[in-house]
Design an enzyme around this catalytic site. Sequence first.
Site, PDB file in Angstrom:
ATOM      1  N   ASP A   1       0.854  -1.187   0.000  1.00 42.82           N
ATOM      2  CA  ASP A   1       0.000   0.000   0.000  1.00 42.82           C
ATOM      3  C   ASP A   1       0.887   1.233   0.000  1.00 42.82           C
ATOM      4  O   ASP A   1       1.946   1.252   0.645  1.00 42.82           O
ATOM      5  CB  ASP A   1      -0.924   0.008   1.221  1.00 42.82           C
ATOM      6  CG  ASP A   1      -2.173   0.830   0.965  1.00 42.82           C
ATOM      7  OD1 ASP A   1      -3.269   0.257   0.908  1.00 42.82           O
ATOM      8  OD2 ASP A   1      -2.041   2.076   0.790  1.00 42.82           O
TER       9      ASP A   1
ATOM     10  N   CYS B   1     -19.392   2.393  -3.097  1.00 39.69           N
ATOM     11  CA  CYS B   1     -19.798   1.439  -4.142  1.00 39.69           C
ATOM     12  C   CYS B   1     -21.156   1.758  -4.783  1.00 39.69           C
ATOM     13  O   CYS B   1     -21.220   2.078  -5.960  1.00 39.69           O
ATOM     14  CB  CYS B   1     -19.858   0.032  -3.552  1.00 39.69           C
ATOM     15  SG  CYS B   1     -18.259  -0.545  -2.977  1.00 39.69           S
TER      16      CYS B   1
HETATM   17  N1  LIG Z   1     -15.471  -1.085   0.491  1.00 46.03           N
HETATM   18  C1  LIG Z   1     -16.332  -1.969   0.047  1.00 46.03           C
HETATM   19  O1  LIG Z   1     -17.296  -2.333   0.719  1.00 46.03           O
HETATM   20  C2  LIG Z   1     -16.159  -2.590  -1.332  1.00 46.03           C
HETATM   21  C3  LIG Z   1     -16.904  -3.726  -1.662  1.00 46.03           C
HETATM   22  C4  LIG Z   1     -16.751  -4.290  -2.912  1.00 46.03           C
HETATM   23  C5  LIG Z   1     -15.894  -3.703  -3.840  1.00 46.03           C
HETATM   24  N2  LIG Z   1     -15.192  -2.581  -3.500  1.00 46.03           N
HETATM   25  C6  LIG Z   1     -14.287  -2.030  -4.507  1.00 46.03           C
HETATM   26  O2  LIG Z   1     -12.954  -2.408  -4.151  1.00 46.03           O
HETATM   27  C7  LIG Z   1     -12.022  -1.368  -4.508  1.00 46.03           C
HETATM   28  C8  LIG Z   1     -11.252  -0.933  -3.270  1.00 46.03           C
HETATM   29  O3  LIG Z   1     -12.175  -0.371  -2.358  1.00 46.03           O
HETATM   30  P1  LIG Z   1     -11.817  -0.175  -0.835  1.00 46.03           P
HETATM   31  O4  LIG Z   1     -13.086   0.162  -0.153  1.00 46.03           O
HETATM   32  O5  LIG Z   1     -10.984  -1.297  -0.329  1.00 46.03           O
HETATM   33  O6  LIG Z   1     -10.914   1.136  -0.920  1.00 46.03           O
HETATM   34  P2  LIG Z   1      -9.916   1.666   0.198  1.00 46.03           P
HETATM   35  O7  LIG Z   1      -9.703   3.109  -0.089  1.00 46.03           O
HETATM   36  O8  LIG Z   1     -10.380   1.244   1.539  1.00 46.03           O
HETATM   37  O9  LIG Z   1      -8.576   0.861  -0.079  1.00 46.03           O
HETATM   38  C9  LIG Z   1      -7.818   1.036  -1.220  1.00 46.03           C
HETATM   39  C10 LIG Z   1      -6.348   1.055  -0.821  1.00 46.03           C
HETATM   40  O10 LIG Z   1      -5.565   1.166  -1.995  1.00 46.03           O
HETATM   41  C11 LIG Z   1      -4.441   1.977  -1.691  1.00 46.03           C
HETATM   42  N3  LIG Z   1      -3.880   2.481  -2.934  1.00 46.03           N
HETATM   43  C12 LIG Z   1      -4.345   3.486  -3.718  1.00 46.03           C
HETATM   44  N4  LIG Z   1      -3.563   3.636  -4.795  1.00 46.03           N
HETATM   45  C13 LIG Z   1      -2.585   2.696  -4.679  1.00 46.03           C
HETATM   46  C14 LIG Z   1      -1.463   2.364  -5.471  1.00 46.03           C
HETATM   47  N5  LIG Z   1      -1.207   3.013  -6.613  1.00 46.03           N
HETATM   48  N6  LIG Z   1      -0.663   1.393  -5.047  1.00 46.03           N
HETATM   49  C15 LIG Z   1      -0.903   0.726  -3.887  1.00 46.03           C
HETATM   50  N7  LIG Z   1      -1.953   0.994  -3.085  1.00 46.03           N
HETATM   51  C16 LIG Z   1      -2.777   1.967  -3.491  1.00 46.03           C
HETATM   52  C17 LIG Z   1      -4.996   3.038  -0.790  1.00 46.03           C
HETATM   53  O11 LIG Z   1      -3.975   3.648  -0.026  1.00 46.03           O
HETATM   54  C18 LIG Z   1      -5.977   2.228   0.063  1.00 46.03           C
HETATM   55  O12 LIG Z   1      -5.364   1.744   1.242  1.00 46.03           O
HETATM   56  C19 LIG Z   1     -12.886  -0.270  -5.142  1.00 46.03           C
HETATM   57  O13 LIG Z   1     -12.920  -0.460  -6.513  1.00 46.03           O
HETATM   58  C20 LIG Z   1     -14.270  -0.528  -4.567  1.00 46.03           C
HETATM   59  O14 LIG Z   1     -15.287  -0.024  -5.388  1.00 46.03           O
HETATM   60  C21 LIG Z   1     -15.303  -2.031  -2.268  1.00 46.03           C
END
Ligand SMILES: NC(=O)c1ccc[n+]([C@@H]2O[C@H](COP(=O)([O-])OP(=O)(O)OC[C@H]3O[C@@H](n4cnc5c(N)ncnc54)[C@H](O)[C@@H]3O)[C@@H](O)[C@H]2O)c1
Length: 418
Positions: A32, A261
């Site tokens: 991350d 989402c």
């Molecule tokens: N949160 C949910 O309930 C959920 C459920 C299903 C799908 N999703 C999808 O999953 C994906 C992630 O969502 P999330 O809620 O985990 O987001 P989040 O913001 O909680 O986590 C994403 C992580 O990625 C890191 N990041 C960003 N750019 C990066 C890079 N270039 N290299 C390495 N790390 C990087 C960020 O620092 C962060 O910690 C999204 O597409 C979201 O739509 C989320």
Amino acid sequence: MTTQIAVIGLGYVGLPLATLFHKSGYDVIGIDIDSRKIDCLEKGTSYLSDYSDEEVKQLTASKRFRFSSEFKKIETAHAIILCVPTPLRNHQDPDLSYLESAAQAMLPHLRHGQLVVLESSTFPGTTEEVLVPLLEKSGLKVGVDLFLGYSPERIDPGNLDYELEDIAKVVSGVTEACLHEVQAIYGKAFTSLVPVDNTRVAEMTKILENTQRLINISFMNEMSQICHELNIDIWQVIDAASTKPYGFTAYYPGPGIGGHCIPVDPLYLKWKANEQKLSTPFIDLAKKVNDEQPMYVVDRLEKALGSGKKTPSVLLVGLTYKKDVNDVRESVSIPVMEELIKRGWTVDYHDPFVKDITLQGKTYKGIQYDQQSLSSYDAAVILTDHSQIDYSSLIKGSSLLFDTRNCIKGTYDHVIRL
Ligand SMILES: NC(=O)c1ccc[n+]([C@@H]2O[C@H](COP(=O)([O-])OP(=O)(O)OC[C@H]3O[C@@H](n4cnc5c(N)ncnc54)[C@H](O)[C@@H]3O)[C@@H](O)[C@H]2O)c1
């Protein structure tokens, strides 16, 4: 040698997924770019609401789990799973910059035979049209030298009824060989896999699930407004309709749908459809109804308080977008709070998951309340129905209690519902 998996993006999706792969016997490398998350992992403290410090400590103490902000660490991985954010830009079109920059950072470290799987929610076509050309800049050909797949994440943060491994996992590959690789890796971690023909089907599956929710919840919000005017209890109506053994699925009204989402993913599809010169009237209408719902809540509150006081004081209960999570992204509590402040009201909030919040440059600290302190407010509004909220004091201490989540059972003269 144990198979190694790198998970890129250790947020709400990535950290639980990395934990599951670890539990399934894989060596896991979490990557991350957010130094605060890496610090937390180093200190053994959790940054996710349904993930305890103890769980972080157990994970980080394992020799089979490492974490870093360096992409070089993916060189030894057999599979690389991408879990980075996919938000919207200001003009409500897809922001793939996180995905593009993660893929770019991977390029110098990719090697022959690795599998890359995208888990982020996105419009159909992203894997083939965006990721394939990006990853092939490494000189490796997808389907030949490098395997690539898409598997939508279905995790529901705050929902403790389902173990991640038991949620059926839709999997896909750019080629047959890619799908085969995805199945080999995911099959060890998940109870059941749902292979589909190609990555577009898998991408669209996720968008369909979330778009269906946006449309149906928005429809219920419309129903609740009609029911209110007709003096009909919408909650009883839904309960009664739910007794039909077929053909009806219950969705519930609320102050509006927030989060990273449900309000976002349908706009990814809208953007893609518009690109094909297709219109999306259902999505457009659902978005409009959803966007207007926080103002409906504010107007209902103002009406319920009557014309006695021009600038009443109100306690907002719950700022996060849904119960039992610490996530305020796209939360509808924010526009409600902003609008009340704009109207000159005195606004406090209580949320066990949000210590403070900065709105338009001003920081507001969350407050604790008891039955007695509640009497100083003209009204309290339940916007998020966290399990650990003291509802009994809210009922006893509030002069007017507006319950937008139907979490107060029983009838009270001073409690109003959507
Ligand atoms: N949160 C949910 O309930 C959920 C459920 C299903 C799908 N999703 C999808 O999953 C994906 C992630 O969502 P999330 O809620 O985990 O987001 P989040 O913001 O909680 O986590 C994403 C992580 O990625 C890191 N990041 C960003 N750019 C990066 C890079 N270039 N290299 C390495 N790390 C990087 C960020 O620092 C962060 O910690 C999204 O597409 C979201 O739509 C989320």
